[in-house]
Design an enzyme around this catalytic site. Structure first.
Site, PDB file in Angstrom:
ATOM      1  N   THR A 134      30.793 112.152 -26.396  1.00 15.46           N
ATOM      2  CA  THR A 134      29.687 111.758 -25.520  1.00 15.46           C
ATOM      3  C   THR A 134      29.504 110.247 -25.651  1.00 15.46           C
ATOM      4  O   THR A 134      29.896 109.651 -26.657  1.00 15.46           O
ATOM      5  CB  THR A 134      28.357 112.426 -25.933  1.00 15.46           C
ATOM      6  OG1 THR A 134      28.076 112.103 -27.299  1.00 15.46           O
ATOM      7  CG2 THR A 134      28.418 113.933 -25.767  1.00 15.46           C
ATOM      8  N   ASN A 166      33.284 110.854 -32.755  1.00 12.62           N
ATOM      9  CA  ASN A 166      31.931 110.310 -32.865  1.00 12.62           C
ATOM     10  C   ASN A 166      31.938 109.088 -33.793  1.00 12.62           C
ATOM     11  O   ASN A 166      32.931 108.828 -34.481  1.00 12.62           O
ATOM     12  CB  ASN A 166      30.985 111.393 -33.404  1.00 12.62           C
ATOM     13  CG  ASN A 166      29.537 111.160 -32.981  1.00 12.62           C
ATOM     14  OD1 ASN A 166      29.170 110.088 -32.487  1.00 12.62           O
ATOM     15  ND2 ASN A 166      28.701 112.166 -33.195  1.00 12.62           N
ATOM     16  N   PHE A 167      30.819 108.376 -33.815  1.00 12.28           N
ATOM     17  CA  PHE A 167      30.593 107.238 -34.718  1.00 12.28           C
ATOM     18  C   PHE A 167      31.599 106.109 -34.527  1.00 12.28           C
ATOM     19  O   PHE A 167      31.965 105.422 -35.484  1.00 12.28           O
ATOM     20  CB  PHE A 167      30.542 107.712 -36.187  1.00 12.28           C
ATOM     21  CG  PHE A 167      29.537 108.816 -36.404  1.00 12.28           C
ATOM     22  CD1 PHE A 167      28.189 108.596 -36.202  1.00 12.28           C
ATOM     23  CD2 PHE A 167      29.951 110.097 -36.772  1.00 12.28           C
ATOM     24  CE1 PHE A 167      27.253 109.621 -36.375  1.00 12.28           C
ATOM     25  CE2 PHE A 167      29.028 111.130 -36.952  1.00 12.28           C
ATOM     26  CZ  PHE A 167      27.677 110.886 -36.751  1.00 12.28           C
ATOM     27  N   LEU A 168      32.042 105.915 -33.281  1.00 10.45           N
ATOM     28  CA  LEU A 168      32.835 104.727 -32.957  1.00 10.45           C
ATOM     29  C   LEU A 168      31.919 103.509 -33.070  1.00 10.45           C
ATOM     30  O   LEU A 168      30.886 103.436 -32.408  1.00 10.45           O
ATOM     31  CB  LEU A 168      33.381 104.835 -31.522  1.00 10.45           C
ATOM     32  CG  LEU A 168      33.953 103.545 -30.917  1.00 10.45           C
ATOM     33  CD1 LEU A 168      35.133 103.010 -31.730  1.00 10.45           C
ATOM     34  CD2 LEU A 168      34.364 103.783 -29.466  1.00 10.45           C
ATOM     35  N   LEU A 208      26.479 115.438 -32.150  1.00 10.16           N
ATOM     36  CA  LEU A 208      25.463 114.768 -32.971  1.00 10.16           C
ATOM     37  C   LEU A 208      25.351 113.283 -32.656  1.00 10.16           C
ATOM     38  O   LEU A 208      26.303 112.677 -32.225  1.00 10.16           O
ATOM     39  CB  LEU A 208      25.824 114.969 -34.440  1.00 10.16           C
ATOM     40  CG  LEU A 208      25.969 116.445 -34.841  1.00 10.16           C
ATOM     41  CD1 LEU A 208      26.527 116.555 -36.245  1.00 10.16           C
ATOM     42  CD2 LEU A 208      24.642 117.171 -34.713  1.00 10.16           C
TER      43      LEU A 208
END
Ligand code: NHW
Ligand code: EN5
Length: 388
Positions: free
Chosen positions: A172, A136-138, A388
């Site tokens: 995602t 996440n948080f790419l 998230l």
């Protein structure tokens, strides 16, 4: 078409019709001694930075990178604004690896210009519980886009995940990549319709006035279900039992133990909220609902700077009908001053969305597994995983 993704062990669009390929890992693990030992090269002006999120100054830099450069809607009206406390929660679950919190900074100015992260999770696909990384948080700074930095970040996080002898991942994205296991729709329930209309998040419906709209979305002042209360530390065992039994129904879902439930579901102010129904007679915990807090910055509006959004997380009903439980979740979110309550059409959410006056959004969320094939994919209602 996909110069990078074509080289990766993910379902390829060209294999979509091939039903002979089996479910499970696409390629086998290699011996750890064969995992590349040193970081992938970056352009000369940049360097890798393993992030210490207990360092408040570093956390502030990460917060700021994301607040200015992370995900926007298709018309660039809103941008996710994850809080520092949320980022710490999201990135430090039980047994997290600091090496998976990966920054890129400019060598000279030391400015943080890109980031990617992973956290460990056990995820079940059919009857196979697999150790995975949730990625996440790419994020790449707006001024450094389209320079092929993202593939370098993805290869580097993959290398560091492999070093822990983990060979699968879940993620995602709002964009289509090879190849989603399922595609979900965002739904939105107005809590503060006047503000949502003022900022352009929603519009006045046909033949609707503002006062009719405000009345349409009105909610009671307090939850209606007897025994509805906030989750506490003493509830962890009961909630874990409820949730494990429920998640077993889905084709892809996390395999939560008590430590995971304590981390991911115990309430934290303005980060995650969880409520349950304790039977007034038997004191048994029969139902559970939760949401996380993710505000969005409102870009270019004269009156408002943020939208306070709640996102439906994990919900379990065994006695209180799910629709009634979620109505109580809307009521507490409204009490706590959220402007909108968002949900995906995952799990059994379809059963309450229309009845509780959620409307479909313009955004989709595609779910992916790395190095794990699920033939033909699954339906959103077969998915028991919320990232998230
Ligand atoms: S999705 C949110 C991603 N972040 C944003 O959208 C923030 C705003 N955008 C940006 O910062 C949640 C940039 O546009 C980013 C791309 C950085 C997105 N996932 O550097 P280039 C996540 O964090 C491919 C994966 O030139 P850019 C999940 C694209 O298809 N790939 O582009 C992250 C192309 O490859 P192709 C993405 O715009 C999951 C290449 O990147 C992508 O400057 C990561 C172009 O690179 C996306 N969201 O930077 C994968 N967006 O083959 C994890 C673009 O098509 C995999 N691309 O040529 C698992 C790893 C662990 C495995 C362990 C075993
Ligand atoms: C990884 N964790 O597009 C996340 N949001 O619908 C990365 N639309 O808020 C991937 N465009 O429909 C994230 N209002 C992908 C999502 C990116 C953000 C995004 C969408 C989801 C969204 C809003 C605002 C649209 C503004 C113009 C939207 C309509 C609400 C309306 C309320 C009343 C009933 C009908 C619907």
């Amino acid at each position: 078409r996909h110069k990078f993704w074509e080289t990766q062990p993910v379902g390829q669009f060209r294999d979509a019709a091939d039903t002979s390929l089996p479910d499970g890992p696409i390629e086998l693990p290699t011996p750890l001694s064969e995992v590349r030992a040193d970081p992938y090269p970056l352009p000369a002006a940049f360097e890798w930075l393993t992030c210490d999120l207990d360092d408040d100054a570093l956390l502030a830099d990460l917060y700021s990178l994301l607040a200015h450069n992370y995900v926007e809607d298709d018309e660039n009206m809103f941008r996710f604004n994850y809080s520092p406390a949320f980022l710490r929660w999201a990135l430090k679950p039980p047994s997290f690896f600091r090496a998976w919190h990966i920054g890129v900074r400019a060598k000279e100015s030391k400015k943080l210009v890109a980031f990617i992260s992973g956290v460990p999770a056990r995820i079940r696909a059919r009857d196979d519980v697999v150790r995975m990384a949730e990625i996440n948080f790419l994020c790449v700074h707006k001024k450094l886009r389209s320079k092929r930095l993202a593939p370098v970040l993805i290869r580097e996080v993959t290398r560091r995940v492999h070093q822990e002898n983990i060979w699968q991942a879940a993620y995602t994205a709002g964009v289509v990549l090879p190849t989603p296991i399922t595609t979900c729709r965002y739904w939105h329930r107005s809590l503060n319709p006047k503000k949502l209309i003022d900022v352009g998040f929603s519009r006045l419906g046909p033949r609707m006035t503002m006062s009719r709209t405000v009345r349409l979305y009105k909610l009671p002042d307090a939850p209606l279900t007897p025994g509805f209360r906030r989750m506490e530390l003493r509830d962890v065992a009961a909630v874990t039992r409820l949730l494990r039994a429920y998640l077993a129904k889905f084709v892809v879902a996390p395999d939560f133990d008590e430590l995971d439930v304590e981390h991911w579901l115990l309430p934290q102010e303005d980060v995650v909220d969880s409520y349950l129904v304790e039977s007034p007679e038997t004191h048994e915990v029969t139902d559970f609902c939760s949401f996380y807090t993710l505000p969005s910055s409102v870009l270019n509006n004269a009156n408002y700077v943020t939208l306070k959004a709640a996102y439906s997380y994990y919900n379990v009903s065994t006695k209180t009908p799910l629709q009634q439980l979620m109505n109580d979740a809307l009521i507490v979110a409204k009490q706590k001053n959220y402007d909108v309550f968002n949900a995906l059409d995952v799990m059994e959410n379809e059963s309450f969305l229309k009845e509780l006056k959620f409307g479909p959004g313009d955004g989709q969320l595609h779910y992916y597994l790395y190095n794990y094939r699920i033939r033909n994919g699954i339906k959103p209602s077969e998915l028991g995983l919320v990232l998230l």
